[in-house]
Design a protein around this motif. Structure first.
Motif, PDB file in Angstrom:
ATOM      1  N   ARG A 162       0.737  -1.107  -0.019  1.00  0.00           N
ATOM      2  CA  ARG A 162      -0.001   0.144  -0.011  1.00  0.00           C
ATOM      3  C   ARG A 162       0.981   1.340  -0.111  1.00  0.00           C
ATOM      4  N   PRO A 163       2.025   1.344   0.844  1.00  0.00           N
ATOM      5  CA  PRO A 163       2.713   2.792   0.678  1.00  0.00           C
ATOM      6  C   PRO A 163       3.216   3.020  -0.666  1.00  0.00           C
ATOM      7  N   HIS A 164       3.182   2.135  -1.748  1.00  0.00           N
ATOM      8  CA  HIS A 164       3.708   2.519  -2.982  1.00  0.00           C
ATOM      9  C   HIS A 164       2.692   2.574  -3.982  1.00  0.00           C
ATOM     10  N   ILE A 165       1.367   2.769  -3.471  1.00  0.00           N
ATOM     11  CA  ILE A 165       0.405   3.195  -4.535  1.00  0.00           C
ATOM     12  C   ILE A 165       0.350   4.798  -4.402  1.00  0.00           C
ATOM     13  N   ILE A 166       0.497   5.590  -4.922  1.00  0.00           N
ATOM     14  CA  ILE A 166       0.339   7.108  -4.853  1.00  0.00           C
ATOM     15  C   ILE A 166      -0.572   7.454  -5.285  1.00  0.00           C
ATOM     16  N   GLN A 167      -0.725   7.425  -6.569  1.00  0.00           N
ATOM     17  CA  GLN A 167      -1.909   8.205  -7.463  1.00  0.00           C
ATOM     18  C   GLN A 167      -3.143   7.571  -7.162  1.00  0.00           C
ATOM     19  N   PRO A 168      -4.239   7.943  -7.254  1.00  0.00           N
ATOM     20  CA  PRO A 168      -5.704   7.496  -6.908  1.00  0.00           C
ATOM     21  C   PRO A 168      -5.448   6.198  -7.780  1.00  0.00           C
ATOM     22  N   THR A 169      -5.925   5.054  -6.961  1.00  0.00           N
ATOM     23  CA  THR A 169      -5.999   3.583  -7.683  1.00  0.00           C
ATOM     24  C   THR A 169      -7.101   3.019  -6.908  1.00  0.00           C
ATOM     25  N   PHE A 170      -8.012   2.211  -7.405  1.00  0.00           N
ATOM     26  CA  PHE A 170      -8.787   1.200  -7.122  1.00  0.00           C
ATOM     27  C   PHE A 170      -8.163  -0.067  -7.123  1.00  0.00           C
TER      28      PHE A 170
END
Length: 512
Positions: free
Chosen positions: A370-378
């Motif tokens: 999760r920490p590597h998901i930066i831009q809005p992502t479903f």
């Protein structure tokens, strides 16, 4: 030293208070005859000046500058700030002297006068008469070089709001975000409802609850961790679209993402499809972003530009975990197998207090993915054991029909496109959760027999959604911590005696 100065200032103001009372002044007035807000005066200044219209404004004295027989004030109310000129030959010697001797910064006053522009071109009210409304017994934070101490700002938010205009702007925008959420829900024919905060069973989420006791009934109760199970009861009862903006409580850690009490919105929508749910989630985010950015779809937070425009990408949970850790959750599908895989790969995570497969996957995901998901992502289709209240996918029964919106490593939305409506399966899942709880997992769900009974009466196919409003506001308003968007975040009680002791110790050190 600062504490002593503050106490000395208070003593001086108390002396002024007594002098004012001696001459019959009401130092804590009950009413005001204000005719205009300062913003109204500034917006209509030229017309008010040309018509020689007397205005009466009221507010707090922020600053003052005395030049012999004239004193300039900056007077602030809820709409803004305006300059006031107090002239001895206008108000009279006695009134002018009384003002300069007994009125302080932070006092609330009422000013009556005409509008004029100074030689420097500043819009000003020429005071004809003034009245004290409230005597402030302590000075404004600016007197002590501004209010910048984070703990003091959170603990004494009222001072933070006085000292820092940008903080007031944050909470005005938070209010706008909540208003926009309501507008979107109402436009889609959802009905806003209220469900119990005091509950006999803490259900609707995996979290450790707060407990309390009802004296008359002599029963222990829980502060709700989520409104989910009661909202679903309403779907059973025949309401097809319901939502609640709910204050919830979780007895867990405090961090830049967590506060023990928080606000979220949950909605449940009978007969809604996966596509319906995706569409309304996108709309909610787009509308709230637009409301606070004047239509722009980009927000800067922690020096990262977040783009909320367009359709957000969709990523599979299993694929994300495999990409970041090389662990295949289709294969490592039991607690024992997953624990062994984590150890064999020497992934640096604490395993001792993690109980159950769902919690183990959740810890792995939060630590390495999760920490590597930066831009809005479903992120979609989580392991079924992580989502006890969601149905499993028909084609892939090891996956829950779940969606999360993640932005900059933060979970903003948790949604199920198939809510569990099979009472037999839900009862079995609750039984598994109970076993995990008995092993020591405090956040595991308890069985709710009344909810199971409600499901037995029949709940139609339903999609559900939960969104943390504090987290959303923190993201959209560019603050690092959710405490910046919560007016009164949870704090440890202030030890005033200890603070005074620290001050005295510092004074002794300075003297040495």
């Amino acid at each position: 030293m600062i504490e002593n100065e503050r106490l000395e200032e208070q003593a001086v103001r108390l002396t002024k208070l007594e002098r004012l009372r001696e001459d019959g002044t009401d130092c804590f007035a009950s009413t005001s005859k204000r005719s205009h807000m300062t913003r109204e005066v500034l917006l209509n200044f030229e017309q008010l000046e040309a018509d020689k219209t007397f205005v009466t404004v009221a507010g707090r004295i922020k600053t003052r500058r005395t030049h012999g027989a004239m004193t300039f004030l900056d007077l602030e109310d809820g709409s803004g700030q305006i300059q006031v000129a107090l002239k001895m030959d206008h108000v009279g010697d006695a009134s002018y002297t009384k003002f300069n001797e007994l009125i302080d910064g932070a006092d609330f006053i009422e000013v009556h006068g005409l509008c004029f522009v100074t030689k420097r071109g500043e819009k000003t009210i020429d005071c004809d008469e003034w009245k004290l409304l409230t005597k402030a017994l302590l000075p404004l934070p600016e007197k002590w070089h501004g209010l910048t101490d984070t703990e003091v700002r959170y603990r004494k938010r009222y001072l933070d709001l006085i000292a820092n205009k940008e903080v007031r702007d944050i909470f005005a925008k938070r209010s706008l975000i909540v208003k926009k959420i309501r507008e979107v829900m109402d436009a889609h024919d959802f009905m806003e409802v209220e469900t119990p905060i005091l509950q006999t069973i803490a259900g609707g989420a995996s979290a450790r609850p707060f407990t309390t006791h009802h004296n008359t009934l002599d029963i222990d109760l829980y502060l709700r961790i989520a409104p989910e199970l009661y909202l679903k009861r309403l779907i059973v009862g025949g309401f097809e679209r319901v939502y609640e903006i709910a204050r919830c409580f979780r007895n867990e850690g405090i961090s830049f993402q967590h506060n023990p009490e928080f606000t979220q919105i949950e909605f449940y929508w009978a007969y809604a499809s996966y596509e319906d749910l995706m569409k309304i989630m996108q709309e909610l985010i787009h509308e709230t972003v637009s409301a606070v950015t004047d239509g722009r779809m980009e927000v800067t937070r922690d020096e990262v530009v977040l783009n909320f425009g367009g359709t957000f990408p969709v990523r599979d949970f299993f694929a994300l975990v495999k990409d970041r850790t090389s662990i295949d959750l289709d294969l490592e599908n039991t607690e024992e197998k997953l624990r062994a895989a984590i150890i064999s790969r020497k992934l640096p995570m604490k395993l001792d207090d993690v109980i159950g497969y769902g919690e183990l996957v959740d810890s792995l995901y939060k630590e390495f993915v999760r920490p590597h998901i930066i831009q809005p992502t479903f992120v979609i289709d989580y392991p079924a054991q992580m989502k006890p209240l969601a149905k499993r996918k028909i084609a892939e029964p090891n996956k829950a029909a779940a969606i999360q919106l993640v932005v900059q490593g933060i979970e903003v939305i948790n949604a199920y496109y198939y809510e569990q409506n099979d009472p037999i399966v839900q009862e079995q899942v609750f039984a598994e959760e109970q076993k995990t709880k008995e092993r020591g997992a405090e956040s595991a769900m308890s069985s709710d027999e009344d909810f199971i009974e409600a499901l037995k009466h029949g709940m139609p196919p339903t999609a559900g959604f939960g969104m943390g409003i504090d987290r959303l506001c923190s993201l959209l308003l560019g603050t690092h911590s959710i405490k910046e968007v919560i007016l009164f975040p949870t704090m440890r009680p202030e030890d005033r005696g200890q603070e005074i002791k620290k001050t005295k110790n510092q004074e002794n050190k300075n003297a040495i």
